[in-house]
Scaffold this active site. Structure first.
Site, PDB file in Angstrom:
ATOM      1  N   ASP A 201    -104.261  33.639  66.722  1.00  0.00           N
ATOM      2  CA  ASP A 201    -104.965  32.456  66.422  1.00  0.00           C
ATOM      3  C   ASP A 201    -105.457  32.554  65.049  1.00  0.00           C
ATOM      4  OD1 ASP A 201    -107.056  33.512  66.914  1.00  0.00           O
ATOM      5  OD2 ASP A 201    -108.436  31.248  67.048  1.00  0.00           O
ATOM      6  N   GLU A 202    -105.088  32.984  63.983  1.00  0.00           N
ATOM      7  CA  GLU A 202    -105.443  33.761  63.306  1.00  0.00           C
ATOM      8  C   GLU A 202    -104.861  34.927  62.691  1.00  0.00           C
ATOM      9  OE1 GLU A 202    -109.236  37.836  63.103  1.00  0.00           O
ATOM     10  OE2 GLU A 202    -107.868  36.753  64.728  1.00  0.00           O
TER      11      GLU A 202
ATOM     12  N   ASP B 198    -108.985  31.449  60.893  1.00  0.00           N
ATOM     13  CA  ASP B 198    -109.396  31.436  62.526  1.00  0.00           C
ATOM     14  C   ASP B 198    -109.289  30.341  63.652  1.00  0.00           C
ATOM     15  OD1 ASP B 198    -110.623  33.595  64.397  1.00  0.00           O
ATOM     16  OD2 ASP B 198    -110.264  31.983  65.514  1.00  0.00           O
ATOM     17  N   MET B 199    -108.414  29.824  64.088  1.00  0.00           N
ATOM     18  CA  MET B 199    -108.797  28.390  64.917  1.00  0.00           C
ATOM     19  C   MET B 199    -110.249  28.472  65.572  1.00  0.00           C
ATOM     20  SD  MET B 199    -106.260  26.961  63.072  1.00  0.00           S
ATOM     21  CE  MET B 199    -105.998  25.561  64.458  1.00  0.00           C
TER      22      MET B 199
HETATM   23  P1  TTP Z   1    -111.198  33.936  69.241  1.00  0.00           P
HETATM   24  O1  TTP Z   1    -110.551  33.455  67.623  1.00  0.00           O
HETATM   25  O2  TTP Z   1    -111.368  35.671  68.784  1.00  0.00           O
HETATM   26  O3  TTP Z   1    -112.214  33.285  69.897  1.00  0.00           O
HETATM   27  P2  TTP Z   1    -111.622  31.648  69.924  1.00  0.00           P
HETATM   28  O4  TTP Z   1    -111.275  30.784  69.046  1.00  0.00           O
HETATM   29  O5  TTP Z   1    -112.007  31.037  71.240  1.00  0.00           O
HETATM   30  O6  TTP Z   1    -113.362  31.008  69.006  1.00  0.00           O
HETATM   31  P3  TTP Z   1    -113.783  31.054  67.851  1.00  0.00           P
HETATM   32  O7  TTP Z   1    -112.617  31.414  66.791  1.00  0.00           O
HETATM   33  O8  TTP Z   1    -113.746  29.505  67.157  1.00  0.00           O
HETATM   34  O9  TTP Z   1    -115.282  31.628  67.822  1.00  0.00           O
HETATM   35  O10 TTP Z   1    -109.680  34.510  69.995  1.00  0.00           O
HETATM   36  C1  TTP Z   1    -108.812  33.122  69.907  1.00  0.00           C
HETATM   37  C2  TTP Z   1    -108.212  32.516  71.741  1.00  0.00           C
HETATM   38  O11 TTP Z   1    -107.788  34.487  72.423  1.00  0.00           O
HETATM   39  C3  TTP Z   1    -109.183  32.927  72.535  1.00  0.00           C
HETATM   40  O12 TTP Z   1    -109.525  30.834  72.883  1.00  0.00           O
HETATM   41  C4  TTP Z   1    -108.707  32.904  73.779  1.00  0.00           C
HETATM   42  C5  TTP Z   1    -108.556  34.330  73.359  1.00  0.00           C
HETATM   43  N1  TTP Z   1    -109.552  35.011  73.925  1.00  0.00           N
HETATM   44  C6  TTP Z   1    -109.337  35.465  75.105  1.00  0.00           C
HETATM   45  O13 TTP Z   1    -108.475  35.771  76.302  1.00  0.00           O
HETATM   46  N2  TTP Z   1    -110.166  36.963  75.060  1.00  0.00           N
HETATM   47  C7  TTP Z   1    -111.163  37.475  74.461  1.00  0.00           C
HETATM   48  O14 TTP Z   1    -112.000  37.873  75.721  1.00  0.00           O
HETATM   49  C8  TTP Z   1    -111.057  36.938  73.613  1.00  0.00           C
HETATM   50  C9  TTP Z   1    -111.835  37.420  72.673  1.00  0.00           C
HETATM   51  C10 TTP Z   1    -109.831  35.974  72.789  1.00  0.00           C
HETATM   52 MG    MG Z   2    -110.743  31.729  66.442  1.00  0.00          MG
END
Ligand code: TTP
Ligand code: MG
Length: 391
Positions: free
Chosen positions: A103-104, A9-10
């Site tokens: 991103d996952e 996961d990024m």
């Molecule tokens: P995530 O992997 O949940 O979050 P993140 O990568 O920003 O942070 P981290 O993994 O380090 O905790 O989500 C990936 C992307 O998806 C995030 O950068 C933006 C988008 N996203 C939204 O647009 N709305 C949301 O509510 C969430 C959770 C994510």
């Molecule tokens: Mg992420």
């Protein structure tokens, strides 16, 4: 062979892309989304999270918590581009990749310790590849199953790497709050709380029958298994590859046509090998070049006939590269084949020189199959031989 699943996961994905594209934003509280009236935050950089800003928070609230925050509009197309690059790297590390979001993903890396020396080194190399190529950190969890791998990737974010080994399934999650169990929403959490359960281990110390009475047979058995760290789900790589490519990011930027061509030769050998392994041929060939300021150039061409020959891939890359402006300081080169042809279409030629080439590649591939992909590489020989003898 022991099963190992990786969850990647990024970190702060959208915000990290913005920080890569604009170095002035690095180290600063960047908030993506929430910039318009009634807008909602998509994500925040870890610098902004210190102030309590998080995804799905109204922009107004984020501004109150972090007035110095740099609010940016959402650039979906750009994030999709970076995501595609990350998934190309995933495909190089495992044939079984299950995308979960932009991103996952889950990767089945069972047996990869043979290729990368250890599971740890495999995970480190993947993190390093992603960082070198995109400038962004990934957090990785590796575990005997999907459920534990996903938990593990979250334990040491950002830039985390946590490995849960076989035998540690139960102990690794014993102290975690119940909300971490997959499928435990607010309602179930409340019921468990009322039963006096706080941590995952409390479920196992309790009685399965009282759990069944409170939650029903199905949910109770599901939670009982998860609390032991058991999850049998397979990694499901649903999509059939639409393209096969390789990209290389160089530790030091490269310049000059000769060295670039040497790199393309190496890439052509990798892509050709992968096409032949999958018994497919590509008609469309694309190249990618990225300079030190992260400007990316791409060129594609559709050939009259599909190919899996290294030599055709290499020559096409050469032609395409010459169509680009003169580039100095190249940090990444890529070569991709797409627009695949069906096996039936393949043997419709009777060109003698092609049949000879086919035979040559068959011989090379059987050596590669026996001794490993790098046993024969023209790119390695190139310093000693003239490049012309490749044609
Ligand atoms: P995530 O992997 O949940 O979050 P993140 O990568 O920003 O942070 P981290 O993994 O380090 O905790 O989500 C990936 C992307 O998806 C995030 O950068 C933006 C988008 N996203 C939204 O647009 N709305 C949301 O509510 C969430 C959770 C994510
Ligand atoms: Mg992420």
């Amino acid at each position: 062979m022991k099963r190992y699943i990786m969850h990647v996961d990024m970190d702060a994905f959208f915000a990290s892309v913005e920080q890569v594209d604009n170095p002035e934003l690095r180290g600063k509280p960047v908030i993506v989304g929430g910039d318009k009236a009634r807008g909602v935050v998509c994500t925040a950089s870890y610098e902004a999270r210190k102030y309590g800003v998080h995804s799905a928070m109204p922009g107004i609230q984020a501004k109150r918590l972090c007035p110095q925050g740099i609010f940016l509009p959402v650039r979906h197309e750009r994030y999709k581009q970076v995501s595609a690059e990350i998934f190309t790297i995933f495909a190089e590390f495992s044939p079984k990749v299950e995308p979960l979001s932009i991103d996952e993903a889950f990767l089945d890396i069972s047996g990869m310790d043979k290729i990368y020396k250890s599971i740890n080194s495999c995970a480190r190399q993947l993190k390093e590849r992603i960082l070198l190529q995109t400038g962004i950190h990934a957090s990785i969890g590796v575990a005997p199953n999907k459920f534990l791998a996903k938990i593990a990737s979250d334990l040491k974010k950002p830039d985390g790497l946590v490995i849960i080994r076989h035998g540690q399934e139960q102990s690794s999650i014993a102290q975690l709050p119940l909300g971490k169990l997959w499928g435990v929403g607010q309602k179930t959490a409340l019921k468990l709380h009322n039963m006096g359960y706080r941590q995952v281990k409390d479920i196992l110390q309790g009685n399965i029958n009282s759990l069944k009475n409170a939650l029903g047979e199905k949910t109770a058995v599901h939670l009982w298994q998860l609390a032991q760290g058991i999850d049998e789900r397979e990694v499901e790589s649903s999509h059939i590859a639409k393209s096969i490519g390789n990209e290389e990011t160089y530790a030091e930027d490269i310049s000059g046509e000769e060295i670039v061509m040497e790199k393309f030769l190496h890439l052509a050998e990798k892509v050709g090998w992968r096409l032949r392994q999958k018994q497919i041929k590509a008609r469309t060939i694309s190249i990618k070049a990225r300079t030190d300021d992260f400007t990316t150039y791409t060129r594609s061409i559709t050939l009259p006939e599909s190919t899996d020959f290294d030599s055709v891939l290499y020559k096409t890359a050469q032609t395409l590269f010459k169509q680009l402006p003169v580039l100095n300081k190249i940090r990444l080169l890529g070569l991709t084949g797409s627009n695949f042809t069906e096996p039936a279409e393949m043997s419709l030629f009777n060109d003698v020189s092609k049949i000879k080439q086919e035979k040559l590649y068959k011989a090379i591939d059987s050596l590669k199959n026996k001794f490993g992909e790098n046993i024969i590489t023209k790119a390695k020989l190139i310093n000693r031989q003239k490049k012309d003898d490749y044609s």
